[in-house]
Design a protein around this motif. Structure first.
Motif, short mmCIF file in Angstrom:
data_model
loop_
_atom_site.label_atom_id
_atom_site.label_comp_id
_atom_site.label_asym_id
_atom_site.label_seq_id
_atom_site.Cartn_x
_atom_site.Cartn_y
_atom_site.Cartn_z
N GLN B 3 1.11 -1.17 0.31
CA GLN B 3 -0.28 0.16 -0.18
C GLN B 3 1.04 1.11 -0.14
O GLN B 3 1.77 1.17 0.99
CB GLN B 3 -0.93 0.20 1.22
CG GLN B 3 -2.66 -0.97 1.37
CD GLN B 3 -3.26 -0.42 2.11
OE1 GLN B 3 -2.56 -0.58 3.06
NE2 GLN B 3 -4.47 -0.26 1.91
N THR B 31 7.64 5.26 -11.09
CA THR B 31 7.17 6.12 -11.60
C THR B 31 5.80 6.15 -10.93
O THR B 31 5.29 5.14 -9.94
CB THR B 31 5.99 5.74 -12.77
OG1 THR B 31 7.10 5.08 -13.73
CG2 THR B 31 4.74 6.09 -13.74
N LEU B 33 1.68 8.61 -10.65
CA LEU B 33 1.07 9.36 -11.08
C LEU B 33 0.23 10.02 -10.50
O LEU B 33 -0.51 9.52 -9.25
CB LEU B 33 0.20 7.87 -12.02
CG LEU B 33 0.79 7.36 -12.92
CD1 LEU B 33 -0.13 6.25 -13.56
CD2 LEU B 33 1.51 7.87 -13.77
N TYR B 35 -4.13 9.91 -9.52
CA TYR B 35 -5.48 10.47 -10.05
C TYR B 35 -6.18 11.01 -9.56
O TYR B 35 -6.29 12.19 -8.28
CB TYR B 35 -6.11 9.62 -10.70
CG TYR B 35 -5.17 8.99 -11.52
CD1 TYR B 35 -4.16 8.14 -11.40
CD2 TYR B 35 -5.41 8.28 -12.81
CE1 TYR B 35 -3.37 7.14 -11.96
CE2 TYR B 35 -5.38 7.90 -13.55
CZ TYR B 35 -3.72 7.17 -13.51
OH TYR B 35 -3.41 6.05 -14.11
N GLN B 37 -10.73 11.89 -9.01
CA GLN B 37 -12.09 10.37 -8.97
C GLN B 37 -12.98 11.75 -8.78
O GLN B 37 -12.70 12.20 -8.07
CB GLN B 37 -11.83 9.33 -8.44
CG GLN B 37 -12.91 8.78 -8.69
CD GLN B 37 -12.80 6.70 -7.83
OE1 GLN B 37 -11.97 7.47 -8.01
NE2 GLN B 37 -13.68 6.15 -8.78
N GLY B 42 -15.07 6.83 -13.18
CA GLY B 42 -12.81 6.42 -13.64
C GLY B 42 -12.23 8.00 -12.48
O GLY B 42 -12.58 9.47 -12.78
N PRO B 43 -10.88 7.31 -12.35
CA PRO B 43 -10.21 8.54 -12.00
C PRO B 43 -9.56 8.92 -13.42
O PRO B 43 -9.35 8.56 -14.28
CB PRO B 43 -8.43 7.28 -11.49
CG PRO B 43 -9.47 6.28 -11.12
CD PRO B 43 -10.29 6.04 -11.79
N LEU B 45 -6.30 11.59 -14.88
CA LEU B 45 -5.01 11.19 -14.57
C LEU B 45 -4.73 13.04 -15.17
O LEU B 45 -5.06 13.40 -16.24
CB LEU B 45 -4.04 10.63 -15.88
CG LEU B 45 -2.52 10.93 -15.64
CD1 LEU B 45 -1.70 10.28 -14.62
CD2 LEU B 45 -1.99 10.16 -16.91
N PHE B 88 -6.05 10.51 -6.14
CA PHE B 88 -5.02 9.35 -5.48
C PHE B 88 -3.75 9.52 -6.51
O PHE B 88 -3.41 10.18 -7.23
CB PHE B 88 -5.87 8.08 -6.03
CG PHE B 88 -7.33 7.78 -5.75
CD1 PHE B 88 -8.70 8.10 -6.07
CD2 PHE B 88 -7.06 7.29 -4.42
CE1 PHE B 88 -9.72 7.85 -5.86
CE2 PHE B 88 -8.11 6.47 -4.06
CZ PHE B 88 -9.60 7.13 -4.67
N LEU B 92 4.31 3.56 -9.39
CA LEU B 92 4.59 1.41 -11.11
C LEU B 92 6.20 1.49 -10.35
O LEU B 92 7.04 2.48 -10.79
CB LEU B 92 4.06 2.90 -12.01
CG LEU B 92 4.11 1.22 -12.73
CD1 LEU B 92 3.09 0.32 -12.48
CD2 LEU B 92 3.99 1.95 -14.99
N LYS B 99 1.31 -3.12 -12.66
CA LYS B 99 0.17 -3.13 -11.30
C LYS B 99 0.86 -1.71 -10.82
O LYS B 99 1.56 -1.39 -10.20
CB LYS B 99 1.16 -4.39 -10.73
CG LYS B 99 0.26 -4.54 -9.86
CD LYS B 99 0.48 -5.80 -9.15
CE LYS B 99 -0.11 -5.72 -7.94
NZ LYS B 99 0.78 -7.22 -6.89
N LEU B 100 -0.34 -0.89 -10.96
CA LEU B 100 0.00 0.03 -10.31
C LEU B 100 -1.16 0.20 -8.79
O LEU B 100 -2.07 -0.30 -8.20
CB LEU B 100 -1.13 1.88 -10.93
CG LEU B 100 -0.57 2.01 -12.10
CD1 LEU B 100 -2.08 3.57 -12.30
CD2 LEU B 100 0.21 3.41 -11.75
N PHE B 102 -2.14 1.72 -5.39
CA PHE B 102 -2.58 3.48 -5.57
C PHE B 102 -2.72 3.46 -3.80
O PHE B 102 -3.00 2.64 -3.13
CB PHE B 102 -4.78 3.60 -5.44
CG PHE B 102 -4.82 3.59 -7.28
CD1 PHE B 102 -4.73 2.67 -7.93
CD2 PHE B 102 -4.73 4.54 -7.54
CE1 PHE B 102 -5.24 2.32 -9.45
CE2 PHE B 102 -5.11 4.71 -8.49
CZ PHE B 102 -4.83 4.39 -9.80
N GLY B 103 -2.96 4.57 -3.56
CA GLY B 103 -3.35 4.96 -1.94
C GLY B 103 -4.44 4.97 -1.16
O GLY B 103 -5.73 5.07 -2.40
N GLN B 104 -4.88 5.73 -0.87
CA GLN B 104 -6.52 5.91 0.02
C GLN B 104 -6.67 6.72 -0.25
O GLN B 104 -8.18 6.64 -0.57
CB GLN B 104 -5.87 5.09 1.65
CG GLN B 104 -4.97 4.04 1.13
CD GLN B 104 -3.80 4.81 2.67
OE1 GLN B 104 -3.51 4.93 1.64
NE2 GLN B 104 -3.66 3.82 3.87
#
Lengths: 117, 112
Positions: B3, B31, B33, B35, B37, B42-43, B45, B88, B92, B99-100, B102-104
């Motif tokens: 996480q 990487t 990123l 986002y 939402q 959807g998120p 970028l 968010f 990567l 497989k990204l 994600f934070g909470q």
């Protein structure tokens, strides 16, 4: 210039039924990813696919879940014998190919909200 | 599973104020990123970062890739009501896993 398309946007299933979620990547993108999001949480990776190949399925539950990205047509996430715990938003993302590596940027679709009764 | 620790969890600010949020990880990412939402969507970028120390702007948004490659932050200057949403971070690892992580999420509310 259409973005990532997902359908249906909302899907209601009864326990034990099958759910099929479809994703069409952005034009020119050859990599597809599926993520699941529970309420109040971040997205969790499920699977990464290229055309006719599963590259990484480390986030997929071992049973009932499968994914494909055929040579022609959209990517499909299939959930068999759904249970209430499968209720979530399922997002598809796509990325372009740069050389032999997927570019880091992933672009998301609007998601499919699955409700299992 | 792995996480990212994203903070703060939520923010309630006045229109015109600046906002800062960050993500930290115990492992290195190649990487980062960011986002945004909106409810029922959807998120989207906002910013992508590829090099340690990189500072990138997108309008009123500025993000940085931490020198240690284990953290990143996002600043929003002069917030406006349409900045409302959930932000968010995602990381990567190297290679072609795709497989990204994600934070909470940080929920931002802006008071006009």
């Amino acid at each position: 210039n259409a973005g990532v398309m997902q359908n249906p946007r909302h899907l209601v299933r009864r326990r034990g039924q099958e759910a099929r979620l479809r994703c069409s990547p952005m034009k020119g993108h050859s990599h597809v990813y599926w993520y699941r999001q529970l309420p109040e949480e971040g997205l969790k990776f499920m699977v990464y696919l290229q055309k006719e190949n599963i590259i990484d399925e480390s986030g997929m539950p071992k049973e009932r879940f499968s994914a494909e990205f055929p040579k022609e047509g959209p990517s499909i996430l299939r959930i068999q014998q759904v249970v209430r715990g499968d209720s979530a938003a399922y997002f598809c993302a796509s990325s372009p190919l740069q050389g032999s590596w997927a570019v880091g940027e992933q672009f998301f679709g609007p998601g499919t909200r699955l409700t299992v009764l | 599973g792995q996480q990212l620790n994203q903070s703060p969890q939520s923010m309630f600010i006045q229109e015109g104020e600046d906002v800062s949020m960050n993500c930290t990880s115990s492992s290195i990412f190649n990487t980062w990123l960011w986002y945004k939402q909106d409810p029922g969507e959807g998120p989207v970028l906002l910013i992508a970062l590829y090099k340690a120390g990189e500072l990138t702007s997108n309008g009123r948004l500025t993000a940085q890739f931490g020198i240690t490659r284990k953290d990143s932050f996002l600043n929003i200057s002069a917030s406006i009501p349409s900045d409302v949403g959930i932000y968010f971070c995602a990381g990567l690892h190297s290679g072609n896993t795709g497989k990204l992580i994600f934070g909470q999420g940080t929920t931002l509310q802006v008071k006009p």
